[in-house]
Write a protein that holds these residues in place. Structure first.
Motif, PDB file in Angstrom:
ATOM      1  N   ILE A   1      59.587 -36.635  61.959  1.00 45.56           N
ATOM      2  CA  ILE A   1      60.190 -35.343  62.315  1.00 45.56           C
ATOM      3  C   ILE A   1      60.452 -34.524  61.061  1.00 45.56           C
ATOM      4  O   ILE A   1      60.115 -33.342  60.976  1.00 45.56           O
ATOM      5  CB  ILE A   1      61.499 -35.557  63.116  1.00 45.56           C
ATOM      6  N   SER A   2      61.030 -35.211  60.034  1.00 48.42           N
ATOM      7  CA  SER A   2      61.372 -34.445  58.841  1.00 48.42           C
ATOM      8  C   SER A   2      60.097 -33.934  58.169  1.00 48.42           C
ATOM      9  O   SER A   2      60.059 -32.826  57.646  1.00 48.42           O
ATOM     10  CB  SER A   2      62.191 -35.282  57.863  1.00 48.42           C
ATOM     11  N   GLN A   3      59.035 -34.772  58.234  1.00 48.59           N
ATOM     12  CA  GLN A   3      57.785 -34.310  57.630  1.00 48.59           C
ATOM     13  C   GLN A   3      57.242 -33.093  58.367  1.00 48.59           C
ATOM     14  O   GLN A   3      56.818 -32.129  57.747  1.00 48.59           O
ATOM     15  CB  GLN A   3      56.739 -35.420  57.647  1.00 48.59           C
ATOM     16  N   ALA A   4      57.330 -33.199  59.692  1.00 50.05           N
ATOM     17  CA  ALA A   4      56.841 -32.081  60.491  1.00 50.05           C
ATOM     18  C   ALA A   4      57.633 -30.825  60.145  1.00 50.05           C
ATOM     19  O   ALA A   4      57.088 -29.739  60.008  1.00 50.05           O
ATOM     20  CB  ALA A   4      56.963 -32.389  61.967  1.00 50.05           C
ATOM     21  N   ALA A   5      58.956 -31.030  59.982  1.00 52.62           N
ATOM     22  CA  ALA A   5      59.790 -29.883  59.682  1.00 52.62           C
ATOM     23  C   ALA A   5      59.472 -29.334  58.292  1.00 52.62           C
ATOM     24  O   ALA A   5      59.441 -28.134  58.076  1.00 52.62           O
ATOM     25  CB  ALA A   5      61.256 -30.270  59.783  1.00 52.62           C
ATOM     26  N   LEU A   6      59.218 -30.272  57.358  1.00 52.50           N
ATOM     27  CA  LEU A   6      58.954 -29.833  55.994  1.00 52.50           C
ATOM     28  C   LEU A   6      57.566 -29.203  55.869  1.00 52.50           C
ATOM     29  O   LEU A   6      57.384 -28.221  55.176  1.00 52.50           O
ATOM     30  CB  LEU A   6      59.034 -31.034  55.033  1.00 52.50           C
ATOM     31  N   ALA A   7      56.601 -29.835  56.584  1.00 52.65           N
ATOM     32  CA  ALA A   7      55.214 -29.430  56.376  1.00 52.65           C
ATOM     33  C   ALA A   7      54.840 -28.256  57.257  1.00 52.65           C
ATOM     34  O   ALA A   7      53.882 -28.312  57.995  1.00 52.65           O
ATOM     35  CB  ALA A   7      54.287 -30.611  56.622  1.00 52.65           C
ATOM     36  N   ASP A   8      55.632 -27.198  57.210  1.00 54.46           N
ATOM     37  CA  ASP A   8      55.205 -25.986  57.887  1.00 54.46           C
ATOM     38  C   ASP A   8      53.893 -25.515  57.267  1.00 54.46           C
ATOM     39  O   ASP A   8      53.647 -25.746  56.088  1.00 54.46           O
ATOM     40  CB  ASP A   8      56.259 -24.876  57.704  1.00 54.46           C
ATOM     41  N   VAL A   9      53.088 -24.837  58.076  1.00 52.68           N
ATOM     42  CA  VAL A   9      51.842 -24.306  57.538  1.00 52.68           C
ATOM     43  C   VAL A   9      52.152 -23.005  56.804  1.00 52.68           C
ATOM     44  O   VAL A   9      52.550 -22.016  57.417  1.00 52.68           O
ATOM     45  CB  VAL A   9      50.837 -24.010  58.674  1.00 52.68           C
ATOM     46  N   LYS A  10      51.980 -23.076  55.495  1.00 56.41           N
ATOM     47  CA  LYS A  10      52.280 -21.869  54.714  1.00 56.41           C
ATOM     48  C   LYS A  10      51.083 -20.928  54.728  1.00 56.41           C
ATOM     49  O   LYS A  10      49.962 -21.331  54.482  1.00 56.41           O
ATOM     50  CB  LYS A  10      52.561 -22.247  53.266  1.00 56.41           C
ATOM     51  N   ILE A  11      51.357 -19.652  55.005  1.00 55.15           N
ATOM     52  CA  ILE A  11      50.313 -18.640  54.890  1.00 55.15           C
ATOM     53  C   ILE A  11      50.720 -17.693  53.761  1.00 55.15           C
ATOM     54  O   ILE A  11      51.770 -17.047  53.842  1.00 55.15           O
ATOM     55  CB  ILE A  11      50.166 -17.809  56.186  1.00 55.15           C
ATOM     56  N   GLY A  12      49.911 -17.684  52.727  1.00 50.60           N
ATOM     57  CA  GLY A  12      50.193 -16.771  51.619  1.00 50.60           C
ATOM     58  C   GLY A  12      49.867 -15.345  52.027  1.00 50.60           C
ATOM     59  O   GLY A  12      48.885 -15.110  52.728  1.00 50.60           O
ATOM     60  N   PHE A  13      50.707 -14.405  51.603  1.00 50.97           N
ATOM     61  CA  PHE A  13      50.489 -13.009  52.013  1.00 50.97           C
ATOM     62  C   PHE A  13      50.771 -12.089  50.834  1.00 50.97           C
ATOM     63  O   PHE A  13      51.806 -12.187  50.186  1.00 50.97           O
ATOM     64  CB  PHE A  13      51.402 -12.683  53.196  1.00 50.97           C
ATOM     65  N   GLN A  14      49.817 -11.223  50.559  1.00 57.60           N
ATOM     66  CA  GLN A  14      49.996 -10.254  49.469  1.00 57.60           C
ATOM     67  C   GLN A  14      49.957  -8.849  50.048  1.00 57.60           C
ATOM     68  O   GLN A  14      49.065  -8.530  50.828  1.00 57.60           O
ATOM     69  CB  GLN A  14      48.854 -10.366  48.467  1.00 57.60           C
ATOM     70  N   ALA A  15      50.913  -8.024  49.639  1.00 53.58           N
ATOM     71  CA  ALA A  15      50.943  -6.641  50.130  1.00 53.58           C
ATOM     72  C   ALA A  15      51.597  -5.764  49.069  1.00 53.58           C
ATOM     73  O   ALA A  15      52.413  -6.239  48.281  1.00 53.58           O
ATOM     74  CB  ALA A  15      51.719  -6.565  51.437  1.00 53.58           C
ATOM     75  N   PRO A  16      51.232  -4.492  49.032  1.00 58.76           N
ATOM     76  CA  PRO A  16      51.827  -3.590  48.041  1.00 58.76           C
ATOM     77  C   PRO A  16      53.198  -3.084  48.488  1.00 58.76           C
ATOM     78  O   PRO A  16      53.300  -2.029  49.094  1.00 58.76           O
ATOM     79  CB  PRO A  16      50.818  -2.439  47.968  1.00 58.76           C
ATOM     80  N   LEU A  17      54.232  -3.856  48.206  1.00 54.97           N
ATOM     81  CA  LEU A  17      55.566  -3.487  48.713  1.00 54.97           C
ATOM     82  C   LEU A  17      56.203  -2.377  47.891  1.00 54.97           C
ATOM     83  O   LEU A  17      57.106  -1.693  48.344  1.00 54.97           O
ATOM     84  CB  LEU A  17      56.468  -4.718  48.726  1.00 54.97           C
ATOM     85  N   THR A  18      55.742  -2.228  46.646  1.00 53.29           N
ATOM     86  CA  THR A  18      56.232  -1.118  45.815  1.00 53.29           C
ATOM     87  C   THR A  18      55.026  -0.387  45.233  1.00 53.29           C
ATOM     88  O   THR A  18      53.907  -0.865  45.318  1.00 53.29           O
ATOM     89  CB  THR A  18      57.113  -1.627  44.657  1.00 53.29           C
ATOM     90  N   GLY A  19      55.281   0.738  44.618  1.00 54.87           N
ATOM     91  CA  GLY A  19      54.194   1.490  43.972  1.00 54.87           C
ATOM     92  C   GLY A  19      53.530   2.474  44.914  1.00 54.87           C
ATOM     93  O   GLY A  19      54.044   2.772  45.992  1.00 54.87           O
ATOM     94  N   LEU A  20      52.362   2.938  44.500  1.00 52.29           N
ATOM     95  CA  LEU A  20      51.680   4.031  45.207  1.00 52.29           C
ATOM     96  C   LEU A  20      51.342   3.710  46.657  1.00 52.29           C
ATOM     97  O   LEU A  20      51.240   4.594  47.490  1.00 52.29           O
ATOM     98  CB  LEU A  20      50.383   4.383  44.473  1.00 52.29           C
ATOM     99  N   ALA A  21      51.077   2.421  46.942  1.00 52.41           N
ATOM    100  CA  ALA A  21      50.612   2.058  48.275  1.00 52.41           C
ATOM    101  C   ALA A  21      51.736   1.474  49.130  1.00 52.41           C
ATOM    102  O   ALA A  21      51.481   0.816  50.143  1.00 52.41           O
ATOM    103  CB  ALA A  21      49.461   1.067  48.165  1.00 52.41           C
ATOM    104  N   ALA A  22      52.980   1.730  48.741  1.00 53.84           N
ATOM    105  CA  ALA A  22      54.106   1.080  49.407  1.00 53.84           C
ATOM    106  C   ALA A  22      54.207   1.409  50.899  1.00 53.84           C
ATOM    107  O   ALA A  22      54.734   0.614  51.673  1.00 53.84           O
ATOM    108  CB  ALA A  22      55.409   1.441  48.700  1.00 53.84           C
TER     109      ALA A  22
END
Lengths: 289, 381
Positions: free
Chosen positions: B16-37
C-alpha cells in the motif's frame, strides 16, 4: 495617397516616441542615469487610463487619473530608488532601474492579469475621419493633437516661467545652474514629475490606439526610447524630438519597402546604427557624458 | 498463525505504501512568467484539471497521477534547465510541454535521450518531433496549417487575390511557407507580403500597404495580442476584405480587443468550443470556474495531451515508457477536445481534420471543416 498614409503613420509613431523619450533624455541630462524604469511608468499610465476609464465610463477621466498617478510614481522612483544611489557610479542606479522595470512588469501581470486589459468602450479606435481621401481614426488624430499641445505648452513653460528656465538651465548644466541659486533638488522633482506625466499620457494614447494594454507594453518602448535619446544627442530635447519623428517615419516607410525582410524594430535599429556611424554625436551633437 | 498474519499485514502495508509513494509523475513545462504567461496560465490550469479528472476516474493501473510543474518562461535555456530537472531530480518517465516552440524544441532532445515519452501540446516547430521517437505533437504543424488556409480561401471562399501579413517567429514563418507553397496551386495571387514583430501593436504602415493592394482577401498569422490590434486597425483604416487568420487568433481576448472589427474573421484550425460533447462541456465549465475566463485552443490541447497519454498507459497495461510510446504511436481515432485525432504519422505528427471558425456576434462559431487528407498531410520527414 499611399505615401501620405505612410507619412501619417510614421508621424504618429514619432509622436509616441517623443512623449516617451523626452522624459528619458531629461533624466539623463540632469542625473546621468539611464532611467530604464521609465518604460514601467509608461505602462502604468496605460493601465491607469484603461482601468479608470472603464470604472468611470469616461476616457478623459482615465487620462486625468494617469496624469496624477504617473508623476507621483516618477517622483517616488527618484526619491526612493535613485537618490540613495546617486553617489555610486551611474551603472549602479541603471541596474536598479532595470530591476524596477522587471518588478513593475511582473507586478502589472500579477495585479491586472496575464491577458492584459482593454477599454470597454473605445470609439476613438474605431471611428474614422476621411480627410482628402486619407482615412484616419480618431485615436490617431488624438495622438497628433495631444502631442502638439503638450510640446507647445512645454516650450512656453521652459521659456516663459522662472521655474521652467531654472529647469532648462539645470538640465543643460547642473553645476552652473546651482551656482546661480537654482534649487537643484526641486528641479529634479519637477523633472521626474513632468517626464513621467509625458510617459503616462503616451501610455494612455497607445492604449487608445491599440485598444489593449498588456504587462509587456513597455518592453519595446524601453529600448527604442534609449536608442532615440542616443540618436538625438543625449540630454537634448530638440534632438530627441527630431530623432523620434525621424525614426517613426523611417519605420513606417521601411515596413513597406523592406518589411518582408526586416520587421519594424529591426529597421529602426538598422537606421540607428547607420546614422551613428556617420554622426556618432547624434543629430544635434549635444554634449555626451 | 500470528506470525503469518503479521507477515501478511506487513507485506500489505509495504504494498500500500509503495502504491501511495509510487504515483505516476508527469513532468509539465509551461511559461508561467514572461512574455507567454497568458498561455502558460491556461496551460497550467488545463493540466491540473486533466490530472484531477484522471485521478477521479481511478488513475492508472491502481496508481494516481502526480503533476510536476516547472516554469520554462517559453525560453529555450530555461526549458533545458527544467527538462534536466524533471529527468534528473524528479525522475519522470513522461513529460508534457504546454509551452511555445522555442522551449519545446530545446527540451525535446533531453527527454528523447533520457527515454522519456514527451508530448508537445501546441509547440509548432518541426524540430520538436524530429528529436526522436519518444517525441509527439498534438497540434498541426505550421506548413499544413498554411496549406489548409490556401485551400479554404480558394475552395470555400472562392477568392483569388490575397495580401499576406505574417509574424516573424518560427510559427509565423512555417505557416507562411505552407500558405505560399500552395497559394499558386490553388490559383491565389499573393499581391504583397508584410512582416511584423511579436512586440508590435501598431500596424499603420501595413494597413496603408493593404489599402493600396486592394486585395479580395487577407491572410494573417498572429496571436491575440497582435491579431486584435491588427484587425481593429485594418478595419479602422477602411479595409473591408475578409480576413482569414491562423490558429493562434483563437482567443476570446482577440474578440475583446478587436471588438466589432472581429466580426466575420475566419480562423483556420480553430477550436470548436460549442460542440455538443459531455467531456468538452465539463472541461469548459471547470476551466471557467478555475481560471475566471473560458478555455481556448491551447488549454484544450494541453488537456487532451494528458488524456491521450493516460489512455495509452491504460491500453498498454504497463508504465514502461518504451511500451507506452509504442501504444501511443499506434493510437487511432482518439476523441480530443477540439477534434478527433485520426492518428500519428511516422514522425508522430497528428493526422486530423481542421475546423474553421468564424466570429459571429462576438463568438467563435463553427464555419466548416476541412477534411482533405492531402492538404492536411503532415510532413513525413
Amino acid at each position: 495617397m499611399f505615401y501620405v498614409d505612410l507619412a501619417i503613420s510614421g508621424i504618429v509613431f514619432g509622436c509616441m516616441y517623443a512623449l516617451m523619450a523626452v522624459g528619458l533624455t531629461l533624466v539623463y541630462g540632469m542625473l546621468r542615469i539611464l532611467h530604464i524604469a521609465h518604460a514601467a511608468v509608461f505602462a502604468l499610465g496605460a493601465y491607469v487610463t484603461v482601468l479608470v476609464a472603464n470604472a468611470s465610463g469616461s476616457i478623459l477621466i482615465g487620462f486625468i487619473a494617469a496624469l496624477i498617478a504617473t508623476p507621483l510614481c516618477g517622483v517616488a522612483i527618484y526619491r526612493l530608488l535613485y537618490q540613495p544611489l546617486l553617489h555610486y557610479r551611474p551603472d549602479v542606479p541603471m541596474i536598479a532601474s532595470i530591476g524596477l522595470l522587471v518588478l513593475m512588469q511582473d507586478g502589472f501581470r500579477i495585479l491586472f492579469g496575464e491577458q492584459g486589459v482593454t477599454f470597454l468602450k473605445n470609439p476613438l479606435a474605431i471611428e474614422t475621419v476621411d480627410i482628402a481621401g486619407i482615412t484616419l481614426n480618431l485615436a490617431q488624430i488624438a495622438v497628433l493633437i495631444v502631442t502638439i499641445i503638450i510640446f507647445l505648452a512645454l516650450h512656453l513653460f521652459t521659456t516663459q516661467t522662472r521655474i521652467g528656465v531654472a529647469w532648462r538651465a539645470t538640465v543643460s548644466n547642473p553645476r552652473i545652474a546651482a551656482s546661480f541659486g537654482v534649487d537643484a533638488i526641486r528641479v529634479r522633482y519637477l523633472n521626474f514629475a513632468i517626464g513621467s506625466a509625458l510617459a503616462g499620457v503616451a501610455g494612455g494614447l497607445i492604449a487608445l490606439l491599440n485598444n489593449f494594454v498588456d504587462p509587456t507594453i513597455g518592453y519595446v518602448v524601453s529600448y527604442k526610447a534609449l536608442a532615440i535619446i542616443v540618436l538625438g544627442g543625449l540630454g537634448s530635447v530638440r534632438g530627441t524630438l527630431i530623432a523620434s519623428l525621424f525614426l517613426g517615419v523611417i519605420e513606417s516607410y521601411g515596413t513597406i519597402f523592406i518589411g518582408s525582410y526586416l520587421n519594424r524594430d529591426a529597421i529602426a535599429f538598422l537606421a540607428l546604427i547607420l546614422i551613428l556611424m556617420a554622426r556618432p554625436q547624434g543629430f544635434t551633437g549635444a554634449r555626451t557624458a | 498463525m500470528l506470525n503469518f498474519g503479521r507477515g501478511l499485514f506487513g507485506a500489505l502495508a509495504v504494498l500500500i505504501s509503495q502504491a501511495a509513494l509510487a504515483d505516476v509523475k508527469i513532468g509539465f513545462q509551461a511559461p508561467l512568467t514572461g512574455l507567454a504567461a497568458t498561455d502558460g496560465k491556461s496551460s497550467k490550469i488545463a493540466a491540473e484539471i486533466a490530472i484531477d479528472d484522471l485521478n477521479a476516474a481511478g488513475g492508472v493501473l491502481g496508481q494516481k497521477f502526480e503533476l510536476v510543474t516547472y516554469d520554462d518562461q517559453a525560453k529555450s535555456d530555461q526549458a533545458i534547465f527544467t527538462a534536466n530537472k524533471l529527468v534528473g531530480d524528479d525522475g519522470v518517465k513522461f513529460a508534457i510541454s504546454g509551452s511555445y516552440s522555442a522551449a519545446g524544441r530545446a527540451a525535446a532532445p533531453i527527454f528523447q535521450k533520457a527515454g522519456v515519452v514527451f508530448i508537445s501540446s501546441y509547440g509548432v516547430h518541426p524540430d520538436i518531433t524530429k528529436a526522436g521517437d519518444y517525441c509527439f505533437r498534438l497540434v498541426r504543424l505550421g506548413p499544413p496549417q498554411g496549406r489548409a488556409a490556401a485551400y479554404f480561401i480558394a475552395d470555400k471562399l472562392k477568392l483569388k487575390k490575397a495580401s499576406v501579413i505574417s509574424m516573424d517567429n518560427d510559427y509565423g514563418e512555417a505557416t507562411l511557407q505552407g500558405f505560399l507553397g500552395d497559394a499558386e496551386k490553388n490559383g491565389i495571387k499573393v499581391v504583397n507580403k508584410y512582416n511584423y514583430s511579436l512586440q508590435d501593436r501598431q500596424f499603420g504602415p501595413i494597413v496603408a500597404g493593404v489599402k493600396r493592394d486592394d486585395p479580395e482577401v487577407i491572410y494573417a498569422t498572429g496571436y491575440f495580442f497582435t491579431a486584435g490590434p491588427l484587425v481593429a486597425q485594418l478595419r479602422a483604416g477602411g479595409v473591408k476584405a475578409p480576413i482569414v487568420g491562423s490558429q493562434a487568433f483563437d482567443s476570446g481576448k482577440f474578440i475583446e480587443i478587436a471588438g466589432a472589427a472581429a466580426e466575420g474573421v475566419y480562423v483556420i484550425d480553430g477550436f470548436d468550443r460549442y460542440r455538443k460533447d459531455s467531456k468538452l462541456e465539463h472541461f469548459t465549465a471547470e476551466f471557467q470556474k478555475r481560471a475566471g475566463y473560458p478555455p481556448e485552443g491551447v488549454a484544450a490541447e494541453v488537456y487532451s495531451s494528458f488524456d491521450i497519454l493516460a489512455d495509452a498507459m491504460k491500453r498498454t497495461g504497463s508504465l514502461d515508457p518504451v511500451k507506452v510510446r509504442d501504444t501511443l504511436a499506434a493510437t487511432k481515432d482518439f476523441p480530443m477536445l477540439n477534434e478527433t485525432l485520426g492518428g500519428f504519422n511516422k514522425l508522430h505528427e497528428v493526422v486530423m481534420p481542421a475546423t474553421v471558425d468564424v466570429v459571429k456576434d462576438g463568438k467563435f462559431v463553427h464555419f466548416s471543416t476541412i477534411e482533405d487528407a492531402k492538404v492536411l498531410a503532415p510532413p513525413e520527414e
